[in-house]
Design a protein around this motif. Sequence first.
Motif, PDB file in Angstrom:
ATOM      1  N   LYS A 195     -11.664 -22.179 -14.998  1.00  0.00           N
ATOM      2  CA  LYS A 195     -10.780 -23.095 -14.273  1.00  0.00           C
ATOM      3  C   LYS A 195     -11.576 -24.160 -13.530  1.00  0.00           C
ATOM      4  CE  LYS A 195      -6.616 -20.390 -13.565  1.00  0.00           C
ATOM      5  NZ  LYS A 195      -5.687 -19.840 -12.572  1.00  0.00           N
ATOM      6  N   LEU A 196     -12.671 -23.750 -12.873  1.00  0.00           N
ATOM      7  CA  LEU A 196     -13.463 -24.729 -12.140  1.00  0.00           C
ATOM      8  C   LEU A 196     -14.207 -25.653 -13.106  1.00  0.00           C
ATOM      9  CD1 LEU A 196     -14.006 -25.656  -9.286  1.00  0.00           C
ATOM     10  CD2 LEU A 196     -16.032 -24.181  -9.256  1.00  0.00           C
ATOM     11  N   ALA A 197     -14.666 -25.129 -14.243  1.00  0.00           N
ATOM     12  CA  ALA A 197     -15.304 -25.970 -15.257  1.00  0.00           C
ATOM     13  C   ALA A 197     -14.323 -27.014 -15.784  1.00  0.00           C
ATOM     14  CB  ALA A 197     -15.833 -25.107 -16.407  1.00  0.00           C
ATOM     15  N   ASP A 198     -13.080 -26.630 -15.978  1.00  0.00           N
ATOM     16  CA  ASP A 198     -12.068 -27.581 -16.445  1.00  0.00           C
ATOM     17  C   ASP A 198     -11.846 -28.695 -15.410  1.00  0.00           C
ATOM     18  OD1 ASP A 198     -11.723 -26.205 -18.830  1.00  0.00           O
ATOM     19  OD2 ASP A 198      -9.930 -25.131 -18.148  1.00  0.00           O
ATOM     20  N   PHE A 199     -11.840 -28.348 -14.117  1.00  0.00           N
ATOM     21  CA  PHE A 199     -11.701 -29.350 -13.060  1.00  0.00           C
ATOM     22  C   PHE A 199     -12.844 -30.361 -13.152  1.00  0.00           C
ATOM     23  CE2 PHE A 199     -13.161 -30.804  -8.884  1.00  0.00           C
ATOM     24  CZ  PHE A 199     -12.037 -31.441  -8.406  1.00  0.00           C
TER      25      PHE A 199
ATOM     26  N   GLY B 194     -17.628 -34.961 -20.282  1.00  0.00           N
ATOM     27  CA  GLY B 194     -18.532 -33.971 -20.843  1.00  0.00           C
ATOM     28  C   GLY B 194     -17.792 -32.895 -21.609  1.00  0.00           C
ATOM     29  N   ALA B 195     -18.546 -31.866 -21.986  1.00  0.00           N
ATOM     30  CA  ALA B 195     -17.988 -30.796 -22.806  1.00  0.00           C
ATOM     31  C   ALA B 195     -18.593 -29.460 -22.402  1.00  0.00           C
ATOM     32  CB  ALA B 195     -18.289 -31.059 -24.282  1.00  0.00           C
ATOM     33  N   LEU B 196     -17.804 -28.421 -22.599  1.00  0.00           N
ATOM     34  CA  LEU B 196     -18.325 -27.079 -22.368  1.00  0.00           C
ATOM     35  C   LEU B 196     -19.303 -26.754 -23.490  1.00  0.00           C
ATOM     36  CD1 LEU B 196     -15.066 -25.194 -21.353  1.00  0.00           C
ATOM     37  CD2 LEU B 196     -16.767 -26.271 -19.880  1.00  0.00           C
TER      38      LEU B 196
ATOM     39  N   TRP C 242     -19.630 -16.749 -16.956  1.00  0.00           N
ATOM     40  CA  TRP C 242     -20.553 -17.882 -16.966  1.00  0.00           C
ATOM     41  C   TRP C 242     -20.025 -18.977 -17.894  1.00  0.00           C
ATOM     42  CZ3 TRP C 242     -24.736 -19.154 -14.181  1.00  0.00           C
ATOM     43  CH2 TRP C 242     -25.613 -20.120 -14.670  1.00  0.00           C
ATOM     44  N   VAL C 243     -19.917 -20.207 -17.382  1.00  0.00           N
ATOM     45  CA  VAL C 243     -19.498 -21.353 -18.182  1.00  0.00           C
ATOM     46  C   VAL C 243     -20.426 -22.515 -17.836  1.00  0.00           C
ATOM     47  CG1 VAL C 243     -17.622 -22.979 -18.667  1.00  0.00           C
ATOM     48  CG2 VAL C 243     -17.086 -20.591 -18.207  1.00  0.00           C
ATOM     49  N   VAL C 244     -20.879 -23.255 -18.856  1.00  0.00           N
ATOM     50  CA  VAL C 244     -21.748 -24.414 -18.631  1.00  0.00           C
ATOM     51  C   VAL C 244     -21.049 -25.668 -19.152  1.00  0.00           C
ATOM     52  CG1 VAL C 244     -23.966 -25.505 -19.155  1.00  0.00           C
ATOM     53  CG2 VAL C 244     -23.849 -23.034 -18.805  1.00  0.00           C
ATOM     54  N   LEU C 245     -21.055 -26.701 -18.315  1.00  0.00           N
ATOM     55  CA  LEU C 245     -20.487 -27.998 -18.657  1.00  0.00           C
ATOM     56  C   LEU C 245     -21.628 -28.999 -18.765  1.00  0.00           C
ATOM     57  CD1 LEU C 245     -18.044 -29.989 -18.905  1.00  0.00           C
ATOM     58  CD2 LEU C 245     -18.190 -30.218 -16.397  1.00  0.00           C
TER      59      LEU C 245
ATOM     60  N   ARG D 291     -26.118 -31.118 -16.269  1.00  0.00           N
ATOM     61  CA  ARG D 291     -25.355 -29.902 -16.563  1.00  0.00           C
ATOM     62  C   ARG D 291     -24.974 -29.164 -15.292  1.00  0.00           C
ATOM     63  NH1 ARG D 291     -27.145 -26.433 -21.311  1.00  0.00           N
ATOM     64  NH2 ARG D 291     -28.188 -25.261 -19.671  1.00  0.00           N
ATOM     65  N   LEU D 292     -23.733 -28.669 -15.266  1.00  0.00           N
ATOM     66  CA  LEU D 292     -23.232 -27.816 -14.199  1.00  0.00           C
ATOM     67  C   LEU D 292     -22.826 -26.483 -14.812  1.00  0.00           C
ATOM     68  CD1 LEU D 292     -20.831 -30.112 -12.112  1.00  0.00           C
ATOM     69  CD2 LEU D 292     -23.021 -29.159 -11.375  1.00  0.00           C
ATOM     70  N   ALA D 293     -23.148 -25.409 -14.115  1.00  0.00           N
ATOM     71  CA  ALA D 293     -22.718 -24.082 -14.551  1.00  0.00           C
ATOM     72  C   ALA D 293     -21.789 -23.508 -13.503  1.00  0.00           C
ATOM     73  CB  ALA D 293     -23.920 -23.175 -14.755  1.00  0.00           C
ATOM     74  N   PHE D 294     -20.928 -22.631 -13.935  1.00  0.00           N
ATOM     75  CA  PHE D 294     -19.951 -21.997 -13.063  1.00  0.00           C
ATOM     76  C   PHE D 294     -20.061 -20.499 -13.288  1.00  0.00           C
ATOM     77  CE2 PHE D 294     -18.810 -26.157 -14.441  1.00  0.00           C
ATOM     78  CZ  PHE D 294     -18.613 -26.808 -13.237  1.00  0.00           C
ATOM     79  N   GLN D 295     -20.406 -19.800 -12.209  1.00  0.00           N
ATOM     80  CA  GLN D 295     -20.703 -18.378 -12.289  1.00  0.00           C
ATOM     81  C   GLN D 295     -19.686 -17.586 -11.489  1.00  0.00           C
ATOM     82  OE1 GLN D 295     -24.861 -17.126 -11.866  1.00  0.00           O
ATOM     83  NE2 GLN D 295     -24.184 -15.958 -10.103  1.00  0.00           N
TER      84      GLN D 295
END
Length: 121
Positions: free
Chosen positions: A18-22, A29-31, A40-43, A49-53
């Motif tokens: 959800k936070l990666a989608d925001f 960018g793209a996941l 774990w998701v990386v954008l 690059r931003l990661a969301f943990q």
Amino acid sequence: MAIAKLDVVALDCPEPRKLADFYAALLGGALVDDEAENGWVVLSTPGGRLAFQESPGYRPPVWPSTEHGQQLHLDLTVEDLDRAEKEVLALGATALDTEDRSRSWRVYADPVGHPFCLCAG
């Protein structure tokens, strides 16, 4: 000579996807690594690059309090502060410090409370 090269900035949160989608809607960018089921998701964005943990029991930073601190914040350059403000609020951001319209920056929180600034570019 540098010892290391910055690869990614990781943000703790309750729901990584959800936070990666925001942030994908905010920055483009793209996941590139979507392992939300593993926490774990990386954008990958044009600026880095931003990661969301996933962080069980996540507690958002308190801005501007120094008791718990903001931990970190992102400065994001925009062409039109007023237009960008409308767009980030529509995405689910919260205004934290936007009253002084004479400044070249305004402070918001993402949907889980991480502060970020929109800065006139």
